[in-house]
Design a protein around this motif. Structure first.
Motif, PDB file in Angstrom:
ATOM      1  N   TYR A  26       0.841  -1.209   0.000  1.00 38.44           N
ATOM      2  CA  TYR A  26       0.000   0.000   0.000  1.00 38.44           C
ATOM      3  C   TYR A  26       0.872   1.253   0.000  1.00 38.44           C
ATOM      4  O   TYR A  26       0.559   2.234  -0.671  1.00 38.44           O
ATOM      5  CB  TYR A  26      -0.926   0.002   1.211  1.00 38.44           C
ATOM      6  N   LYS A  30      -0.274   3.169  -3.150  1.00 35.52           N
ATOM      7  CA  LYS A  30      -1.158   4.212  -2.635  1.00 35.52           C
ATOM      8  C   LYS A  30      -2.658   3.934  -2.743  1.00 35.52           C
ATOM      9  O   LYS A  30      -3.452   4.841  -2.615  1.00 35.52           O
ATOM     10  CB  LYS A  30      -0.877   5.562  -3.314  1.00 35.52           C
ATOM     11  N   ASN A  31      -3.070   2.707  -3.032  1.00 36.52           N
ATOM     12  CA  ASN A  31      -4.496   2.407  -2.968  1.00 36.52           C
ATOM     13  C   ASN A  31      -4.708   0.938  -2.643  1.00 36.52           C
ATOM     14  O   ASN A  31      -3.874   0.089  -2.926  1.00 36.52           O
ATOM     15  CB  ASN A  31      -5.250   2.853  -4.223  1.00 36.52           C
TER      16      ASN A  31
END
Length: 168
Positions: A26, A30-31
């Motif tokens: 993550y 970033k998602n």
């Protein structure tokens, strides 16, 4: 070591540490959806390359390395694809620019080059030792030490600038 036994060792290890690997993935992508994809792909890679795990005691750094490389591969693929063209972005742009006066550690860390980010994340967020980081990143331990020192100095400078800006 027997192949079936090695698969069981890998499976048990990944299940016990799945939160750590998700958090690491993550951080890079970033998602949530992409992080889950990275972990799933890393598991598939680990099971298909189980013969490369010569020492089961080194499974931690071996699997960290797979996760990091899988995340970086995904980022490279995403960088090559254009999600929305500039004209479409202009149509939906409100014309207002967001301004944030304060910058936290996460934002400062995101501005660093990826090789510095990786060292910081693996050292302080994943609590790996220098030698383990060197194995994960396939770098010399002295290179890792140098990058860590440089990254910390860059972060310190950025955070000092932000702090000084708050009082002006």
């Amino acid at each position: 070591m027997e192949v079936a036994n090695l698969e069981e060792i890998i499976a048990n290890f990944v299940i016990q540490n799945k939160e750590n690997y998700y958090r690491l993935a993550y951080y890079y992508v970033k998602n949530s959806a992409d992080a889950l994809d990275v972990v799933q792909e890393a598991i598939i890679k680990a099971l298909s390359k189980k013969e490369s795990l010569k020492n089961p005691d080194a499974i931690k750094t071996w699997f960290y390395q797979i996760v990091v490389h899988t995340a970086l591969d995904l980022l490279r693929k995403q960088k090559r694809s254009v999600i929305v063209d500039d004209e479409t972005l202009t149509i939906y742009d409100s014309g207002h620019t967001d301004h944030y006066d304060d910058m936290d550690l996460k934002k400062a860390l995101d501005t660093l080059p990826i090789q510095y980010q990786s060292v910081i994340v693996l050292r302080y967020m994943e609590d790996l030792k220098i030698n383990e980081i060197a194995l994960v990143l396939n770098e010399n331990a002295n290179t890792v030490k140098t990058r860590l020192y440089k990254a910390l100095n860059l972060l310190r400078i950025q955070l000092d600038e932000v702090e000084e800006g708050d009082f002006q």
